[in-house]
Write a protein that holds these residues in place. Structure first.
Motif, PDB file in Angstrom:
ATOM      1  N   LEU A 161       0.833  -1.195   0.000  1.00  0.00           N
ATOM      2  CA  LEU A 161       0.000   0.000   0.000  1.00  0.00           C
ATOM      3  C   LEU A 161       0.870   1.247   0.000  1.00  0.00           C
ATOM      4  N   TYR A 162       0.347   2.275  -0.626  1.00  0.00           N
ATOM      5  CA  TYR A 162       0.998   3.585  -0.583  1.00  0.00           C
ATOM      6  C   TYR A 162      -0.109   4.632  -0.566  1.00  0.00           C
TER       7      TYR A 162
ATOM      8  N   THR B 232      -6.151   9.476  -1.333  1.00  0.00           N
ATOM      9  CA  THR B 232      -5.737   8.448  -2.296  1.00  0.00           C
ATOM     10  C   THR B 232      -4.941   7.342  -1.630  1.00  0.00           C
ATOM     11  N   VAL B 233      -5.281   6.129  -1.960  1.00  0.00           N
ATOM     12  CA  VAL B 233      -4.501   4.977  -1.532  1.00  0.00           C
ATOM     13  C   VAL B 233      -4.314   4.073  -2.736  1.00  0.00           C
ATOM     14  N   LEU B 234      -3.097   3.582  -2.906  1.00  0.00           N
ATOM     15  CA  LEU B 234      -2.782   2.700  -4.021  1.00  0.00           C
ATOM     16  C   LEU B 234      -2.427   1.331  -3.464  1.00  0.00           C
ATOM     17  N   ALA B 235      -2.842   0.279  -4.147  1.00  0.00           N
ATOM     18  CA  ALA B 235      -2.596  -1.080  -3.678  1.00  0.00           C
ATOM     19  C   ALA B 235      -2.021  -1.926  -4.813  1.00  0.00           C
TER      20      ALA B 235
ATOM     21  N   PHE C 282       6.430   3.598  -5.938  1.00  0.00           N
ATOM     22  CA  PHE C 282       5.268   3.691  -5.045  1.00  0.00           C
ATOM     23  C   PHE C 282       4.051   4.203  -5.815  1.00  0.00           C
ATOM     24  N   GLU C 283       4.289   5.153  -6.721  1.00  0.00           N
ATOM     25  CA  GLU C 283       3.191   5.894  -7.358  1.00  0.00           C
ATOM     26  C   GLU C 283       2.353   5.092  -8.346  1.00  0.00           C
TER      27      GLU C 283
END
Ligand code: FES
Length: 142
Positions: free
Chosen positions: A72-73, A79-82, A112-113
């Motif tokens: 996760l970031y 915003t959360v990215l998985a 991460f992005e």
């Protein structure tokens, strides 16, 4: 809640367990062929991964959901990215580094992005999953 765009990380996405901003997760050994759940689909169900207090803005985390590891970031407040934590090179477990996600086996690194490969022998990005922030919960669609 934002829609997941095929092949791209969802905005406001998430997963979670317990790392905070700047935390470097311990890298783990090869995953031994561990396969993540199928890529995001219309049938995916929301799984609570963590809470926003455990994944502050800038935070990264490695979490175990439904028997598989995910990364996760959280780039901003909403915003959360998985991503799958299974390396796209030979399947080792990717961990959280200070500036990128890192695979301990052969040195592949992923942004991460967007999960894109930035170094090492892996050719493909880490598969992404739709993730959202709802209230104080971080949900990942698996
Ligand atoms: S398995 Fe990750 S770099 Fe080879």
């Amino acid at each position: 809640m934002n829609d997941f765009l095929a092949g791209k990380p969802a905005r406001r996405a998430v997963l979670g367990t317990s790392l905070t901003a700047g935390t470097v997760a311990a890298l783990t050994a090869c995953g031994g062929g561990q396969e993540p759940a199928a890529s995001p689909s219309a049938e995916a169900e929301a799984t609570e991964a963590t809470t926003t207090d455990k994944l502050p803005v800038g935070g990264r985390a490695s979490v175990d959901l439904k028997g598989h590891n995910y990364l996760l970031y959280r780039p901003d407040e909403t915003t959360v990215l998985a991503y799958s934590a299974v390396c796209t090179h030979e399947g080792c477990q990717v961990g959280v580094g200070s500036k990128v996600f890192q695979c301990p086996c052969h040195g592949s690194e992923f942004a991460f992005e967007d999960g894109a490969r930035v170094a090492g022998p892996a050719k493909d990005p880490l598969p992404s999953y739709r993730a959202v922030i709802e209230g104080d919960k971080v949900l990942v669609y698996l």
